[in-house]
Write a protein that holds these residues in place. Structure first.
Motif, PDB file in Angstrom:
ATOM      1  N   ASN A 192      12.616  21.463 -14.419  1.00 46.52           N
ATOM      2  CA  ASN A 192      11.801  22.189 -15.389  1.00 46.52           C
ATOM      3  C   ASN A 192      11.718  21.356 -16.665  1.00 46.52           C
ATOM      4  O   ASN A 192      12.195  20.220 -16.708  1.00 46.52           O
ATOM      5  CB  ASN A 192      12.386  23.584 -15.665  1.00 46.52           C
ATOM      6  N   ASP A 193      11.156  21.946 -17.712  1.00 44.88           N
ATOM      7  CA  ASP A 193      10.949  21.196 -18.951  1.00 44.88           C
ATOM      8  C   ASP A 193      12.236  21.180 -19.773  1.00 44.88           C
ATOM      9  O   ASP A 193      12.362  21.834 -20.798  1.00 44.88           O
ATOM     10  CB  ASP A 193       9.803  21.833 -19.744  1.00 44.88           C
ATOM     11  N   THR A 194      13.192  20.384 -19.281  1.00 40.62           N
ATOM     12  CA  THR A 194      14.512  20.298 -19.897  1.00 40.62           C
ATOM     13  C   THR A 194      14.774  18.868 -20.352  1.00 40.62           C
ATOM     14  O   THR A 194      14.361  17.912 -19.691  1.00 40.62           O
ATOM     15  CB  THR A 194      15.603  20.705 -18.880  1.00 40.62           C
ATOM     16  N   PHE A 195      15.475  18.729 -21.463  1.00 39.75           N
ATOM     17  CA  PHE A 195      15.842  17.395 -21.929  1.00 39.75           C
ATOM     18  C   PHE A 195      17.151  16.965 -21.277  1.00 39.75           C
ATOM     19  O   PHE A 195      18.131  17.709 -21.276  1.00 39.75           O
ATOM     20  CB  PHE A 195      16.000  17.385 -23.452  1.00 39.75           C
ATOM     21  N   VAL A 196      17.150  15.765 -20.700  1.00 41.83           N
ATOM     22  CA  VAL A 196      18.350  15.176 -20.107  1.00 41.83           C
ATOM     23  C   VAL A 196      18.512  13.784 -20.711  1.00 41.83           C
ATOM     24  O   VAL A 196      17.551  13.005 -20.739  1.00 41.83           O
ATOM     25  CB  VAL A 196      18.248  15.086 -18.571  1.00 41.83           C
ATOM     26  N   THR A 197      19.700  13.463 -21.176  1.00 44.18           N
ATOM     27  CA  THR A 197      19.920  12.134 -21.760  1.00 44.18           C
ATOM     28  C   THR A 197      19.751  11.056 -20.691  1.00 44.18           C
ATOM     29  O   THR A 197      19.948  11.300 -19.495  1.00 44.18           O
ATOM     30  CB  THR A 197      21.324  12.015 -22.375  1.00 44.18           C
ATOM     31  N   LEU A 198      19.414   9.851 -21.130  1.00 47.14           N
ATOM     32  CA  LEU A 198      19.267   8.737 -20.187  1.00 47.14           C
ATOM     33  C   LEU A 198      20.587   8.454 -19.478  1.00 47.14           C
ATOM     34  O   LEU A 198      20.626   8.223 -18.265  1.00 47.14           O
ATOM     35  CB  LEU A 198      18.775   7.490 -20.919  1.00 47.14           C
ATOM     36  N   ALA A 199      21.683   8.472 -20.248  1.00 47.73           N
ATOM     37  CA  ALA A 199      22.982   8.239 -19.629  1.00 47.73           C
ATOM     38  C   ALA A 199      23.332   9.370 -18.677  1.00 47.73           C
ATOM     39  O   ALA A 199      23.954   9.159 -17.629  1.00 47.73           O
ATOM     40  CB  ALA A 199      24.055   8.109 -20.708  1.00 47.73           C
ATOM     41  N   GLY A 200      22.930  10.599 -19.019  1.00 47.74           N
ATOM     42  CA  GLY A 200      23.215  11.748 -18.167  1.00 47.74           C
ATOM     43  C   GLY A 200      22.521  11.664 -16.822  1.00 47.74           C
ATOM     44  O   GLY A 200      23.045  12.143 -15.806  1.00 47.74           O
ATOM     45  N   ARG A 201      21.354  11.038 -16.795  1.00 53.90           N
ATOM     46  CA  ARG A 201      20.613  10.910 -15.535  1.00 53.90           C
ATOM     47  C   ARG A 201      21.354   9.993 -14.556  1.00 53.90           C
ATOM     48  O   ARG A 201      21.487  10.300 -13.372  1.00 53.90           O
ATOM     49  CB  ARG A 201      19.201  10.385 -15.821  1.00 53.90           C
ATOM     50  N   SER A 202      21.819   8.847 -15.059  1.00 66.54           N
ATOM     51  CA  SER A 202      22.563   7.944 -14.172  1.00 66.54           C
ATOM     52  C   SER A 202      23.901   8.562 -13.782  1.00 66.54           C
ATOM     53  O   SER A 202      24.381   8.361 -12.653  1.00 66.54           O
ATOM     54  CB  SER A 202      22.773   6.586 -14.841  1.00 66.54           C
TER      55      SER A 202
END
Length: 535
Positions: free
Chosen positions: A359-369
């Protein structure tokens, strides 16, 4: 008188080296051909041009032609050689040579073994051998590919190992065998395709502090083992009955039936095995007994077979809109729409799939990896939409990570995508970033292969309507979101929101579905090539 003259000549020849025609000796340094040096044969010994050889190895040279003497210096050592002596003065100590130094044509020729002396190897920090009429200089490796032996009933891959602990091996899927050699330093990466009934392809690559042997089994490759045999480490694949070995005979549980695979070449050039064969006289490997449970007497299992796990990352989201252009949906929404189509397609193929956001949620770049690593992903695919100052810029592109960008445009794309860091409330420390960057090249070749499969299938997918250029649509750049992902990882730029033509297609729901399926077909093609799925 004549008889006395012949006797004198005979005595002279008996104390002189028997010279043969001048030839050339190749120099291979760290896997690259560095040209040739002149050489001679004297009493069965190869002698090389001392001055030119030393210079090619990075040494400094002083040649005294009249005195028939040469001084060669490398860091931390020096040597003086004189014709016609069969010794060298190395660091003020006399060292015996297998033959005399020869003066010929204003040059001094020394036995090639001089450059293999321990003092020279230590000074250069390299292993130096003379193999197949070539002087071979390598880093101080502990593991190297030797050759492939193909027989009607089996195929063997031979490796040379020096003092390594036991490798660990297993089958992440029914078609693939993977062995990890802890702490091994490779002579060089190797990627070959025997394409026989037992082994379709294999690669031996450096992965951080370890080396990894990956084998794709052929359709008859039902059983396998990895064992020390007569001073080498040997991987053997066969149909049913493995051939007997002189040390530690073993049997191996049957793997699942493997289909013949259609392998798409890597975008990165696969390193050819054009190298001199290893000398059989080298130190023999020491293989420690393996812990239990074991797949063979020398190799413990490391992985149970599982479905391929894929993390799909819809770029941006929440407070980070990504690229925004008038008359177009925000990039974050376009990315999510295509990512969901890709998710549905891969789930239908029987793969394990996870979205970093749905959904339209913010995820940090580091959090994705981090999510990818916690999921133990086998692939990571980040979906994005490009943008440029020039409205003429257009087309589909796919990137894999490298500190050095392919070109200025690729660097600009990475800089734009990395701007998402401004939305993050916390950042990795400098030390965290440094540790991540140490592993940046571990999956570069596999990421390149994945990029090639995805590009090819998006190109073939009808109904997308966005250009896919074959000559420059696969690129490299330093994307933060791909850092630290412990798997092959790519970043897809579906098209340019700044291009009126691309923007119209990206906002078309049918084209979005086609884009997702095209990317999915490329992933499935890669999965088949790597043994995760049957063809």
């Amino acid at each position: 008188m004549k008889k006395a003259l012949w006797m004198i000549l005979a005595l002279l020849f008996s104390f002189s080296p028997v010279l043969h025609a001048q030839g050339k000796t190749e120099l291979w340094i760290l896997g690259k051909n560095k040209g040739t040096v002149h050489s001679l044969q004297a009493n069965g010994i190869t002698l090389v041009d001392a001055q030119k050889t030393a210079k090619k190895l990075g040494g400094s040279v002083e040649l005294f032609s009249a005195a028939k003497q040469i001084k060669i210096a490398f860091p931390g050592m020096y040597a003086i050689l004189s014709a016609p002596l069969d010794e060298a003065i190395v660091n003020a100590a006399s060292v015996k040579l297998p033959g005399e130094v020869v003066a010929s044509g204003g040059k001094l020729y020394v036995p090639v073994q001089f450059f293999m002396l321990p003092q020279v190897q230590k000074a250069l920090g390299r292993q130096i051998t003379f193999e197949n009429k070539a002087l071979v200089v390598e880093k101080n490796f502990t593991l190297a590919y030797v050759n492939t032996e193909q027989k009607p009933s089996y195929t063997r891959l031979k490796l040379h190992a020096l003092g390594l602990p036991a490798p660990t091996a297993g089958q992440p899927n029914g078609h693939t065998v993977q062995a990890v050699f802890p702490g091994a330093v490779l002579k060089r990466n190797v990627s070959l395709r025997p394409k026989d009934s037992f082994v379709r392809s294999f690669s031996l690559t450096q992965r951080g502090k370890d080396a990894v042997l990956k084998i794709i089994l052929g359709k008859k490759g039902k059983v396998w083992r990895l064992t020390p045999e007569q001073g080498e480490l040997v991987f053997t694949a066969a149909a049913r009955n493995l051939p007997a070995v002189s040390a530690a005979p073993a049997t191996q549980p049957a793997a699942q039936e493997a289909e013949e695979l259609d392998l798409t070449p890597s975008v990165m050039a696969e390193e050819a095995a054009r190298q001199p064969a290893l000398s059989p006289a080298r130190e023999q490997p020491v293989i420690k007994p393996a812990p239990t449970p074991v797949l063979s007497p020398s190799v413990p299992a490391v992985k149970e077979p599982h479905k391929m796990r894929i993390v799909i990352d819809p770029g941006h989201g929440g407070k980070d809109p990504g690229a925004v252009r008038r008359g177009s949906a925000k990039e974050k929404d376009l990315n999510l729409a295509v990512a969901k189509h890709l998710y549905n397609y891969l789930k239908k193929q029987g793969l394990e799939v996870r979205l970093t956001r749905d959904n339209d949620t913010f995820v940090t770049l580091a959090g994705r990896s981090k999510m990818a690593n916690e999921f133990k992903a086998d692939l990571f695919v980040s979906i994005h939409t490009n943008a440029a100052k020039r409205s003429a810029a257009n087309g589909f592109e796919v990137y894999f990570r490298s500190d050095r960008a392919t070109d200025k445009e690729a660097a600009e794309v990475a800089a734009f995508e990395n701007e998402a860091l401004q939305y993050e409330e916390t950042h990795y420390s400098f030390v965290d970033k440094l540790l991540e960057s140490l592993a940046k090249n571990e999956y570069m070749n596999e990421s390149s292969k994945l990029a090639g499969h995805v590009r090819n299938y998006v190109y073939k997918e009808p109904g997308i309507g966005i250009a896919v250029r074959q000559n420059n649509s696969i690129r490299q750049a330093n994307f933060y979101v791909l850092r630290g992902v412990k798997a092959p990882a790519i970043l897809v730029e579906m098209g340019y929101a700044s291009s009126p033509k691309d923007r119209a297609r990206l906002n078309n729901k049918a084209a979005q579905k086609r884009m997702g399926e095209g990317i999915g077909k490329g992933i499935v093609s890669y999965a088949k090539a790597e043994g995760w799925l049957k063809k």
